[in-house]
Design an enzyme around this catalytic site. Structure first.
Site, PDB file in Angstrom:
ATOM      1  CG  HIS A 137     -11.859 -17.106  -2.589  1.00 45.92           C
ATOM      2  ND1 HIS A 137     -12.744 -17.368  -3.613  1.00 45.92           N
ATOM      3  CD2 HIS A 137     -11.987 -15.775  -2.292  1.00 45.92           C
ATOM      4  CE1 HIS A 137     -13.382 -16.251  -3.923  1.00 45.92           C
ATOM      5  NE2 HIS A 137     -12.941 -15.273  -3.156  1.00 45.92           N
ATOM      6  CB  CYS A 165     -12.536 -17.689  -6.890  1.00 45.90           C
ATOM      7  SG  CYS A 165     -11.377 -19.022  -6.541  1.00 45.90           S
TER       8      CYS A 165
END
Length: 223
Positions: free
Chosen positions: A148, A45
């Protein structure tokens, strides 16, 4: 909270041959411009957020971010800046170092402040760091969380959520809608980083020395 964008067509990007993931160009209605969007692969990510931020599939590669990990801490085995299995999961040090290599600076934003203090016109883009629940398969949640990374940016007058976990970019609307989006995220365990372009900072500093300090804040909120 997030308004889905309308009038978008997803096309595979033939130039995305670097193995970064499922990159697509999103055509915005009848406009000539497109939005580049990398989809999530493994724990990359951080890589996807950077490429989505700069709107380029070739801005960074996994091997480049792995190299930054060993530059920051010279050891390959159990490097503290990435996943021990080599699937990514890069920490904030790697993200900030990567931005520095592209003449940009990441500024941490105190989430206790109201985002309306931000001088949006002076900010290149935004990166959010949010909790991510870990699952075993599709149904079993593991008793720990990871983090994330996702990118946010203004493109053609509108702000977009370029999260790699989305099927396509989501239009967040105008400045006021975007600030409301930020406010809702900063009420939880989310961290916001402002991405500033150092070259633009230098130009503004030469033009107006007094306003160069904390230029990412509106003048009335600067120290």
């Amino acid at each position: 909270m997030e308004n889905p964008s309308s009038g978008t067509l997803a096309n595979k990007n033939p130039n995305n041959g670097n193995g970064n993931g499922n990159g697509t160009m999103m055509q915005q209605g009848n406009q000539e411009s497109s939005i580049y969007h990398e989809r999530q692969t493994r724990h990359l990510c951080g890589l996807h957020a950077l490429n989505n931020l700069f709107q380029s599939p070739d801005m960074f590669s996994k091997s480049e971010l792995d190299h930054y990990c060993t530059t920051l801490t010279p050891r390959n085995w159990l490097n503290p800046h990435r996943s021990w299995i080599g699937w990514g999961n890069y920490d904030v040090n790697v993200i900030m170092y990567a931005l520095q290599q592209r003449n940009c600076e990441a500024v941490w934003f105190d989430r206790r402040r109201d985002p309306h203090c931000l001088n949006l016109k002076a900010i290149f883009g935004f990166i959010l760091n949010v909790p991510a629940q870990m699952n075993l398969g599709y149904y079993i949640q593991l008793p720990f969380q990871m983090r994330h990374w996702l990118a946010l940016r203004r493109i053609d007058g509108s702000y977009y959520n370029l999260d790699s976990k989305l099927r396509e970019p989501r239009c967040l609307g105008d400045e006021e809608s975007f600030l409301a989006f930020l406010s809702s995220h900063l009420q939880t365990d989310h961290e916001l980083f402002l991405v500033l372009n150092e070259e633009e900072q230098m130009q503004q500093k030469q033009q107006q020395e007094k306003d160069s300090k904390q230029r990412w804040l509106l003048p009335q909120f600067r120290d």
